[in-house]
Design a protein around this motif. Structure first.
Motif, mmCIF file in Angstrom:
data_model
loop_
_atom_site.group_PDB
_atom_site.id
_atom_site.type_symbol
_atom_site.label_atom_id
_atom_site.label_comp_id
_atom_site.label_asym_id
_atom_site.label_seq_id
_atom_site.Cartn_x
_atom_site.Cartn_y
_atom_site.Cartn_z
ATOM 1 N N ASP A 173 0.851 -1.183 0.000
ATOM 2 C CA ASP A 173 0.000 0.000 0.000
ATOM 3 C C ASP A 173 0.886 1.230 0.000
ATOM 4 O OD1 ASP A 173 -2.087 1.820 0.204
ATOM 5 O OD2 ASP A 173 -2.020 1.773 2.379
ATOM 6 N N THR B 27 -2.589 1.214 -7.193
ATOM 7 C CA THR B 27 -2.194 1.023 -5.803
ATOM 8 C C THR B 27 -2.254 -0.457 -5.457
ATOM 9 O OG1 THR B 27 -2.730 1.551 -3.501
ATOM 10 C CG2 THR B 27 -4.569 1.423 -5.012
ATOM 11 N N CYS B 28 -1.546 -0.864 -4.411
ATOM 12 C CA CYS B 28 -1.596 -2.239 -3.892
ATOM 13 C C CYS B 28 -1.460 -3.257 -5.019
ATOM 14 C CB CYS B 28 -2.886 -2.459 -3.111
ATOM 15 S SG CYS B 28 -3.020 -1.427 -1.632
ATOM 16 N N SER C 135 -9.738 4.736 -2.104
ATOM 17 C CA SER C 135 -8.565 5.469 -2.568
ATOM 18 C C SER C 135 -9.021 6.626 -3.453
ATOM 19 C CB SER C 135 -7.614 4.517 -3.300
ATOM 20 O OG SER C 135 -6.409 5.175 -3.656
ATOM 21 N N TYR D 245 -6.501 -2.765 -0.823
ATOM 22 C CA TYR D 245 -6.305 -2.054 0.437
ATOM 23 C C TYR D 245 -7.444 -2.382 1.406
ATOM 24 C CZ TYR D 245 -9.352 1.002 -2.295
ATOM 25 O OH TYR D 245 -10.355 1.486 -3.107
ATOM 26 N N TYR E 110 -2.136 -4.776 5.874
ATOM 27 C CA TYR E 110 -2.487 -3.415 5.459
ATOM 28 C C TYR E 110 -2.347 -2.414 6.604
ATOM 29 C CZ TYR E 110 -5.518 0.470 3.992
ATOM 30 O OH TYR E 110 -6.031 1.711 3.700
#
Length: 425
Positions: free
Chosen positions: A184, A242-243, A287, A309, A315
């Motif tokens: 993350d 992301t992630c 996000s 996430y 996380y």
């Protein structure tokens, strides 16, 4: 191997203490700029109004620690920057254990993990420790020291616009505002950096690519406040990245309406690549898709992730480290996003140029000997032509005939070469 190069970039950025403002963001962008020399870095001054928000003060930290009654340094920012609550105000004081406990954060359900905690918009100080360490603290006086600053400064972000033949844009957005968290945060900027390098190396680009490295939430809001008009006019698809670095499952989070080109492309690619993935609802957003898809902005943005996430145990804890992300996980994330970009590039609406079924045999596109079973090439070319009526695009056709778009596009090029297909604007 690109996956290893991406992992090395994650590793290089990992030690930096990032937040939504400050030198950590600048240091991170300086590293990325080595890979993307054309990256432009912008500053937005503290107090600037951005939609319903204002840019906060700039936060920087030099050191932070806690010393126990025996004189032992038991919490040390230098050993893990996650120990310090983000945006903590400075303090230099002796406090009792009872008072210290009011400023400590831990996770009882994960006794070995240090949580990641922030307080951007209310001034306070605090430390994060493992539940196991917290339970070991004994009564007495503790020396608490935080050497931080909150000053009139700015919010920093990076942008590169890679031009194409058309003004229509594809957005790639990733955030750079977390401290030492590998999946993350750092997986996103690292994978995005290598996608930018791939796009810059292309000899031909159909579309323009807008790629931004921003602080999450306030950065997206600030960027939209400055660029919304052109983005609303030109953006045809986009991905919040992301992630994207672990070796577990894949995840898909749709746009607010779930029917954009980005939605259709992402689902087509993950299905036809035979990826195991979890499809989440937009109600499970968390996000920057919140900003890009919000009412009145309505950009066609989705998220393709590995472990989403908030859905994996590491996380927002110290367990989201360099043992969680892998070269193979990052490579998988890179490949699926790259394939999406290629599919959008090759997607188009097509129409046949003849009435009825064209005579393919005389053009060498179909066997002149009739046999019982057609091979896949022959079937795909007939099925493709059957749906090229100028209405649906190539992704829609690929879905109808259950064939990956990347297998159809060579056929499209061949049919165009024989003037049997034309693009419909």
């Amino acid at each position: 191997m690109i996956g290893l190069e991406i992992f090395n970039l994650v590793q290089e950025m990992y030690p930096i203490c990032r937040s939504i403002t400050g030198n950590g963001v600048r240091d991170t962008l300086d590293i990325i700029k080595k890979h993307i020399p054309g990256l432009k870095i912008f500053e937005i001054a503290t107090g600037t109004n951005v939609f319903d928000w204002a840019i906060p003060k700039e936060w920087n930290v030099k050191d932070a620690y806690v010393i126990d009654p025996d004189g032992k340094k038991i919490i040390d920012f230098q050993k893990s920057n996650i120990h310090l609550v983000g945006y903590s105000i400075p303090i230099n004081s002796v406090v009792s254990l009872k008072e210290l406990q009011d400023h400590l954060h831990s996770i009882p359900e994960q006794p070995d993990a240090i949580p990641y905690v922030t307080s951007y918009y209310e001034e306070r100080w605090g430390f994060c420790i493992s539940e196991k360490q917290r339970k070991s603290l004994r009564a007495g006086d503790y020396y608490v020291y935080i050497d931080s600053s909150l000053t009139e400064g700015s919010l920093t972000y990076g942008e590169i616009i890679i031009p194409g033949e058309r003004k229509q844009e594809i957005l790639l957005s990733t955030y750079i505002c977390h401290p030492s968290l590998a999946n993350d945060n750092l997986s996103g900027p690292a994978v995005t950096t290598y996608l930018a390098k791939y796009l810059m190396d292309l000899k031909y680009r159909k579309y323009t690519y807008r790629i931004i490295f921003i602080p999450e939430t306030i950065g997206a809001i600030a960027y939209l406040s400055k660029n919304l008009e052109v983005m609303r006019k030109n953006t045809i698809a986009g991905f919040n990245i992301t992630c994207i670095g672990d070796d577990r499952t894949y995840s898909f989070l749709p746009s607010r309406h779930g029917n954009t080109l980005a939605d259709r492309t992402a689902l087509h690619v993950m299905e036809k690549m035979n990826l195991k993935y979890i499809k989440y609802s937009y109600l499970e957003r968390g996000s920057d898709e919140r900003q890009y898809c919000s009412p009145g902005i309505d950009l066609p943005i989705v998220s393709i992730m590995r472990s989403k996430y908030g859905e994996y145990p590491e996380y927002h804890t110290s367990l989201d480290n360099l043992n969680l992300v892998t070269a193979s996980g990052l490579m998988g994330g890179y490949e699926v996003l790259k394939t999406c970009l290629d599919c959008i590039k090759n997607n188009e609406k097509l129409k046949t140029t003849v009435l009825g079924e064209p005579q393919l045999g005389k053009r060498g596109l179909y066997p002149t000997l009739s046999i019982k079973n057609k091979n896949k090439y022959e079937k795909n070319i007939i099925d493709l032509l059957a749906y090229c009526d100028g209405d649906g695009d190539l992704i829609e056709i690929a879905e109808k005939i259950n064939t990956p778009l990347w297998e159809l596009y060579p056929l499209v090029l061949e049919l165009k070469r024989h003037s049997l297909l034309k693009e419909v604007e």
